[in-house]
Design a protein around this motif. Structure first.
Motif, PDB file in Angstrom:
ATOM      1  N   ARG A  90     -60.107  45.831  90.414  1.00 25.82           N
ATOM      2  CA  ARG A  90     -60.341  46.401  89.103  1.00 25.82           C
ATOM      3  C   ARG A  90     -61.609  45.855  88.531  1.00 25.82           C
ATOM      4  NH1 ARG A  90     -55.793  44.570  85.075  1.00 25.82           N
ATOM      5  NH2 ARG A  90     -57.470  44.898  83.584  1.00 25.82           N
ATOM      6  N   THR A  91     -61.999  46.539  87.506  1.00 31.08           N
ATOM      7  CA  THR A  91     -63.188  46.096  86.794  1.00 31.08           C
ATOM      8  C   THR A  91     -62.753  45.759  85.389  1.00 31.08           C
ATOM      9  OG1 THR A  91     -64.570  47.543  88.103  1.00 31.08           O
ATOM     10  CG2 THR A  91     -65.509  46.702  86.060  1.00 31.08           C
ATOM     11  N   GLY A  92     -63.222  44.646  84.873  1.00 28.16           N
ATOM     12  CA  GLY A  92     -62.794  44.233  83.534  1.00 28.16           C
ATOM     13  C   GLY A  92     -63.643  43.087  83.012  1.00 28.16           C
ATOM     14  N   ASN A  93     -63.247  42.702  81.814  1.00 26.50           N
ATOM     15  CA  ASN A  93     -63.917  41.573  81.170  1.00 26.50           C
ATOM     16  C   ASN A  93     -63.244  40.267  81.569  1.00 26.50           C
ATOM     17  OD1 ASN A  93     -65.685  43.284  79.842  1.00 26.50           O
ATOM     18  ND2 ASN A  93     -64.235  43.617  78.165  1.00 26.50           N
ATOM     19  N   THR A  94     -64.108  39.231  81.716  1.00 25.60           N
ATOM     20  CA  THR A  94     -63.601  37.905  82.103  1.00 25.60           C
ATOM     21  C   THR A  94     -63.839  36.930  80.961  1.00 25.60           C
ATOM     22  OG1 THR A  94     -64.177  38.346  84.379  1.00 25.60           O
ATOM     23  CG2 THR A  94     -63.775  36.061  83.799  1.00 25.60           C
ATOM     24  N   CYS A  95     -62.834  36.241  80.595  1.00 24.14           N
ATOM     25  CA  CYS A  95     -62.927  35.247  79.515  1.00 24.14           C
ATOM     26  C   CYS A  95     -63.288  33.892  80.112  1.00 24.14           C
ATOM     27  CB  CYS A  95     -61.601  35.173  78.765  1.00 24.14           C
ATOM     28  SG  CYS A  95     -61.739  34.068  77.304  1.00 24.14           S
ATOM     29  N   ILE A  96     -64.452  33.294  79.643  1.00 30.02           N
ATOM     30  CA  ILE A  96     -64.937  32.016  80.179  1.00 30.02           C
ATOM     31  C   ILE A  96     -64.945  30.979  79.050  1.00 30.02           C
ATOM     32  CG2 ILE A  96     -66.892  30.829  81.220  1.00 30.02           C
ATOM     33  CD1 ILE A  96     -67.754  33.525  82.388  1.00 30.02           C
ATOM     34  N   THR A  97     -64.399  29.886  79.281  1.00 34.57           N
ATOM     35  CA  THR A  97     -64.347  28.805  78.293  1.00 34.57           C
ATOM     36  C   THR A  97     -65.483  27.813  78.589  1.00 34.57           C
ATOM     37  OG1 THR A  97     -61.963  29.052  78.100  1.00 34.57           O
ATOM     38  CG2 THR A  97     -62.945  27.001  77.297  1.00 34.57           C
ATOM     39  N   LYS A  98     -66.305  27.540  77.535  1.00 36.07           N
ATOM     40  CA  LYS A  98     -67.395  26.568  77.676  1.00 36.07           C
ATOM     41  C   LYS A  98     -67.189  25.422  76.701  1.00 36.07           C
ATOM     42  CE  LYS A  98     -70.985  29.781  79.219  1.00 36.07           C
ATOM     43  NZ  LYS A  98     -72.343  30.306  78.922  1.00 36.07           N
ATOM     44  N   MET A  99     -67.689  24.292  77.038  1.00 33.29           N
ATOM     45  CA  MET A  99     -67.620  23.122  76.180  1.00 33.29           C
ATOM     46  C   MET A  99     -68.949  22.991  75.461  1.00 33.29           C
ATOM     47  SD  MET A  99     -64.604  22.135  76.725  1.00 33.29           S
ATOM     48  CE  MET A  99     -64.544  20.573  75.939  1.00 33.29           C
ATOM     49  N   VAL A 100     -68.898  23.210  74.105  1.00 35.19           N
ATOM     50  CA  VAL A 100     -70.126  23.170  73.312  1.00 35.19           C
ATOM     51  C   VAL A 100     -70.125  21.870  72.533  1.00 35.19           C
ATOM     52  CG1 VAL A 100     -71.454  24.320  71.498  1.00 35.19           C
ATOM     53  CG2 VAL A 100     -70.125  25.691  73.145  1.00 35.19           C
ATOM     54  N   PRO A 101     -71.189  21.052  72.639  1.00 34.10           N
ATOM     55  CA  PRO A 101     -71.237  19.796  71.874  1.00 34.10           C
ATOM     56  C   PRO A 101     -71.444  20.089  70.392  1.00 34.10           C
ATOM     57  CG  PRO A 101     -73.288  20.072  73.094  1.00 34.10           C
ATOM     58  CD  PRO A 101     -72.372  21.211  73.534  1.00 34.10           C
ATOM     59  N   GLU A 102     -70.654  19.342  69.560  1.00 38.77           N
ATOM     60  CA  GLU A 102     -70.695  19.506  68.124  1.00 38.77           C
ATOM     61  C   GLU A 102     -70.890  18.133  67.493  1.00 38.77           C
ATOM     62  OE1 GLU A 102     -67.790  20.981  64.498  1.00 38.77           O
ATOM     63  OE2 GLU A 102     -67.357  21.533  66.571  1.00 38.77           O
ATOM     64  N   ALA A 103     -71.852  18.009  66.566  1.00 38.92           N
ATOM     65  CA  ALA A 103     -72.143  16.738  65.895  1.00 38.92           C
ATOM     66  C   ALA A 103     -71.250  16.582  64.694  1.00 38.92           C
ATOM     67  CB  ALA A 103     -73.610  16.689  65.491  1.00 38.92           C
ATOM     68  N   ARG A 104     -70.595  15.430  64.573  1.00 37.29           N
ATOM     69  CA  ARG A 104     -69.702  15.132  63.484  1.00 37.29           C
ATOM     70  C   ARG A 104     -70.061  13.770  62.892  1.00 37.29           C
ATOM     71  NH1 ARG A 104     -63.731  17.055  65.725  1.00 37.29           N
ATOM     72  NH2 ARG A 104     -64.305  19.243  66.202  1.00 37.29           N
ATOM     73  N   THR A 105     -69.507  13.400  61.768  1.00 40.39           N
ATOM     74  CA  THR A 105     -69.776  12.129  61.083  1.00 40.39           C
ATOM     75  C   THR A 105     -68.467  11.504  60.663  1.00 40.39           C
ATOM     76  OG1 THR A 105     -71.849  13.021  60.250  1.00 40.39           O
ATOM     77  CG2 THR A 105     -71.055  11.059  59.200  1.00 40.39           C
ATOM     78  N   ARG A 106     -68.402  10.150  60.799  1.00 42.81           N
ATOM     79  CA  ARG A 106     -67.231   9.412  60.354  1.00 42.81           C
ATOM     80  C   ARG A 106     -67.684   8.123  59.671  1.00 42.81           C
ATOM     81  NH1 ARG A 106     -64.863   7.373  66.185  1.00 42.81           N
ATOM     82  NH2 ARG A 106     -66.615   5.980  66.722  1.00 42.81           N
ATOM     83  N   THR A 107     -66.856   7.600  58.813  1.00 42.00           N
ATOM     84  CA  THR A 107     -67.163   6.377  58.049  1.00 42.00           C
ATOM     85  C   THR A 107     -66.441   5.196  58.682  1.00 42.00           C
ATOM     86  OG1 THR A 107     -67.382   7.682  56.011  1.00 42.00           O
ATOM     87  CG2 THR A 107     -67.127   5.322  55.792  1.00 42.00           C
TER      88      THR A 107
END
Length: 491
Positions: A371-388
């Motif tokens: 079959r032909t279809g859409n494929t769902c791909i999961t990527k790991m995107v780095p996100e900058a966060r801040t903590r005290t």
């Protein structure tokens, strides 16, 4: 040498004369009468006259006969002659000689001198010192960090493969959540303080004390002693010894030589010949000869000599002795101590508390279909966060304190000290020395010398000489009277 030639030449001259005489007699038809014993060449005239018949005729012929003559001969003889000679002998003659010499004596001398010395005194001094203290404090800081967030993306693809499909599943997971908490903590600090104390100490205080001390001094002196020394002299000793001397003398002997079966020209047997032989007769004599032998004699000769000796003398001198006495003194000093103080402070502590959460997780599965279809791909995107977060820091504070120091302050003092110094002192003394001088002495001695001298002696010598002898003549028959004449008679 001349005498030896004379004695050695005489026998040969006599033998030659005999030979010449016999030939001379034969040339004159001489008749030689020889006695029956044959001891001599010819007999004397009386014997010949008795042998010849009185009625027979006689004639005179020249014959040789031995005659003993006394001759003067020079002979060398040796005689002992006493003589004297002088020789020089060197002796060692002692004599005493006085000499002087200088020597140095170390004499003790007491002197006083001023000595400067330094005493260290203790002085209390207050001082101020700055010191640094690190004071802790807490500070809140925001710290950035990066977290990988999964992102789903639809992608259309066409391929004939196993097509995956996604199925949502609930899944629980644990997350460490930071939690801030304030706490109160106690700590201890060493706080310095000063305390004064009093101490007792001992000090040795010097002082000088005069003491009489006895000592010994070696004082030189000269003592004259008498001793004996051995002197060796050579003394002549005369003695007599026996010496064997070999000597001898020459003797002339008459020896008869036979005819040994020889005949003369007429057929008559030859007469025996008499030959003079010179023989050496050895002699052995024992003589007493005077000899001189030198003998060494030992003689003890007294002499005086000087010996340097020392005697001990006790003397007294005053010496300054440095002593110490103990004194107790008191001083105050400051001791720096520290006491422990308990203090309180508040601090913020961050703890990580675990928290359980639920999330839906898509599980990818595959089913075989084209079959032909859409494929769902999961990527790991780095996100900058801040903590005290709470951070513990230190700040530096400068504080001041006072303390007491014990300072040693030098103080110059002076005192008089007695000291003993050895001072050189020149002295002179005389002493006696025995010196031996070489003295030459002339001595004489007698000795014997064999001196040759020539003397004249009369020596008997046998000489063969011509003598006129009457012999019987021929009686006409052609033969001589053989009954009375010698058988060796010739016509």
């Amino acid at each position: 040498m001349k005498q030896r030639l004379t004695f050695g030449f005489l026998p040969w001259v006599a033998a030659a004369a005999i030979c010449t005489g016999s030939g001379f007699a034969r040339s004159q038809d001489a008749v030689t009468v020889v006695p029956d014993d044959g001891s001599v060449l010819v007999g004397n005239a009386a014997e010949i006259a008795d042998a010849v018949d009185a009625d027979a005729c006689t004639r005179t012929v020249q014959c040789y006969r031995w005659i003993t003559e006394m001759r003067d001969v020079n002979v060398t003889e040796w005689s002992k002659e006493p003589r004297e000679r002088s020789y020089t002998v060197t002796k060692r003659v002692p004599r005493t000689e006085e000499r002087s010499r200088d020597y140095t004596v170390m004499v003790p001398e007491t002197r006083t001198k001023t000595v400067d010395y330094t005493v260290m005194n203790s002085v209390l001094e207050k001082r101020t010192a700055d010191y640094t203290v690190r004071v802790p404090y807490t500070e809140s800081i925001e710290k950035p960090y990066t977290v990988n967030v999964p992102v789903k993306e639809q992608k259309a693809t066409s391929w004939t493969v196993k097509v995956p499909y996604t199925e949502c599943v609930d899944k629980s997971y644990t997350v460490m959540v930071p939690v801030k908490e304030e706490r109160t903590s106690t700590y201890k600090v060493n706080v310095p303080y000063t305390e004064e104390r009093t101490a007792t100490y001992s000090v040795k205080v010097p002082y000088t004390e005069s003491i009489e001390r006895s000592y010994k001094v070696s004082v030189p002196y000269t003592e004259q002693l008498t001793g004996n020394r051995t002197v060796v002299k050579r003394v002549p000793v005369k003695s007599t010894k026996s010496v064997t001397v070999r000597g001898g003398h020459w003797e002339t002997k008459v020896k008869e030589i036979s005819a040994n079966g020889k005949y003369d020209a007429n057929g008559n047997p030859c007469c025996p010949k008499v030959v003079c032989c010179r023989c050496w007769v050895p002699t052995c004599e024992t003589r007493d000869v005077e000899t001189t032998t030198w003998t060494c004699e030992t003689e003890q000769v007294p002499y005086t000599y000087c010996v340097k000796k020392y005697r001990d003398e006790d003397r007294t001198r005053t010496e300054c002795v440095k002593k110490f006495r103990c004194e107790e003194r008191t001083r105050s000093y400051t001791v720096q101590k520290s006491r422990c103080e308990e203090r309180t402070r508040n601090s913020c502590v961050t703890k990580m508390v675990p928290e359980t959460r639920t999330k839906q997780v898509k599980v990818q599965k595959c089913r075989e279909e084209v079959r032909t279809g859409n494929t769902c791909i999961t990527k790991m995107v780095p996100e900058a966060r801040t903590r005290t977060i709470c951070v513990k820091k230190y700040r530096t504070e400068t504080r001041t304190r006072e303390y007491t120091v014990n300072v040693r302050v030098p103080e110059k003092k002076s005192r008089e000290v007695c000291s003993t110094v050895m001072v050189p002192q020149q002295k002179s003394c005389t002493y006696k020395v025995t010196v031996c001088d070489n003295v030459s002495e002339t001595k004489s001695e007698s000795y014997s010398v064999c001196v040759p001298h020539t003397i004249t002696k009369q020596v008997p010598v046998k000489v063969c000489r011509k003598v006129a002898v009457e012999v019987p003549a021929d009686n006409g028959s052609g033969c001589c009277n053989r009954g009375n004449a010698s058988p060796d008679c010739k016509n």
